[in-house]
Scaffold this motif. Structure first.
Motif, PDB file in Angstrom:
ATOM      1  N   LEU A  78      18.671   3.145  13.130  1.00 55.78           N
ATOM      2  CA  LEU A  78      18.482   3.398  14.555  1.00 55.78           C
ATOM      3  C   LEU A  78      18.525   4.892  14.877  1.00 55.78           C
ATOM      4  O   LEU A  78      17.743   5.377  15.700  1.00 55.78           O
ATOM      5  N   ILE A  79      19.410   5.623  14.223  1.00 53.19           N
ATOM      6  CA  ILE A  79      19.482   7.077  14.437  1.00 53.19           C
ATOM      7  C   ILE A  79      18.177   7.750  14.018  1.00 53.19           C
ATOM      8  O   ILE A  79      17.638   8.591  14.743  1.00 53.19           O
ATOM      9  N   GLU A  80      17.668   7.390  12.857  1.00 54.78           N
ATOM     10  CA  GLU A  80      16.408   7.975  12.398  1.00 54.78           C
ATOM     11  C   GLU A  80      15.250   7.588  13.324  1.00 54.78           C
ATOM     12  O   GLU A  80      14.377   8.404  13.610  1.00 54.78           O
ATOM     13  N   SER A  81      15.263   6.348  13.798  1.00 54.27           N
ATOM     14  CA  SER A  81      14.243   5.919  14.756  1.00 54.27           C
ATOM     15  C   SER A  81      14.354   6.722  16.046  1.00 54.27           C
ATOM     16  O   SER A  81      13.347   7.104  16.648  1.00 54.27           O
ATOM     17  N   GLY A  82      15.581   6.977  16.466  1.00 52.33           N
ATOM     18  CA  GLY A  82      15.812   7.763  17.673  1.00 52.33           C
ATOM     19  C   GLY A  82      15.245   9.168  17.558  1.00 52.33           C
ATOM     20  O   GLY A  82      14.682   9.706  18.518  1.00 52.33           O
ATOM     21  N   LYS A  83      15.383   9.764  16.380  1.00 49.58           N
ATOM     22  CA  LYS A  83      14.827  11.103  16.165  1.00 49.58           C
ATOM     23  C   LYS A  83      13.306  11.076  16.321  1.00 49.58           C
ATOM     24  O   LYS A  83      12.711  11.981  16.904  1.00 49.58           O
ATOM     25  N   THR A  84      12.690  10.046  15.770  1.00 42.24           N
ATOM     26  CA  THR A  84      11.235   9.913  15.840  1.00 42.24           C
ATOM     27  C   THR A  84      10.753   9.689  17.267  1.00 42.24           C
ATOM     28  O   THR A  84       9.687  10.165  17.654  1.00 42.24           O
ATOM     29  N   MET A  85      11.528   8.981  18.047  1.00 41.74           N
ATOM     30  CA  MET A  85      11.112   8.589  19.393  1.00 41.74           C
ATOM     31  C   MET A  85      11.641   9.524  20.478  1.00 41.74           C
ATOM     32  O   MET A  85      11.405   9.283  21.663  1.00 41.74           O
ATOM     33  N   GLU A  86      12.332  10.575  20.115  1.00 40.16           N
ATOM     34  CA  GLU A  86      12.941  11.486  21.086  1.00 40.16           C
ATOM     35  C   GLU A  86      11.921  11.962  22.128  1.00 40.16           C
ATOM     36  O   GLU A  86      10.816  12.376  21.789  1.00 40.16           O
ATOM     37  N   GLY A  87      12.319  11.847  23.388  1.00 42.76           N
ATOM     38  CA  GLY A  87      11.479  12.306  24.485  1.00 42.76           C
ATOM     39  C   GLY A  87      10.466  11.299  24.994  1.00 42.76           C
ATOM     40  O   GLY A  87       9.860  11.501  26.038  1.00 42.76           O
ATOM     41  N   ARG A  88      10.296  10.210  24.285  1.00 45.80           N
ATOM     42  CA  ARG A  88       9.324   9.191  24.722  1.00 45.80           C
ATOM     43  C   ARG A  88       9.936   8.333  25.808  1.00 45.80           C
ATOM     44  O   ARG A  88      11.079   7.922  25.716  1.00 45.80           O
TER      45      ARG A  88
END
Length: 94
Positions: A78-88
């Motif tokens: 989830l943390i890695e996914s959060g990095k990818t989705m940051e700002g969306r």
């Protein structure tokens, strides 16, 4: 969307633990506890629909507060996914 998914997992905790009978049968308890804690934390947020922030909060919560292996594994994902989705602010099929 995240709230609906989290509630679906929480409602199926017993079923998930049943699937884990060959292991230690704690999977349902662990994931339902994690998602319950995530929903509590998100309810205290400012309501910002930043998808990356939601996933990062979820990942941090699982990593820090769910004591089983799934806590660390799901937390990291989830943390890695959060990095990818940051700002969306929205998600689409892609």
């Amino acid at each position: 969307m995240f709230t609906r998914a989290a509630n679906a997992v929480i409602q199926r905790a017993a079923y998930f633990s049943e699937l884990d009978m060959l292991g230690d049968a704690d999977f349902g308890v662990s994931v339902s506890k994690g998602f319950d804690l995530v929903l509590q934390k998100l309810s205290q947020e400012n309501g910002d629909p930043d998808v990356g922030r939601i996933l990062t909060v979820a990942g941090d919560t699982f990593s820090m507060e769910v004591g089983s292996t799934i806590g660390v594994l799901l937390g990291c994902a989830l943390i890695e996914s959060g990095k990818t989705m940051e700002g969306r602010k929205t998600l689409d099929a892609a």
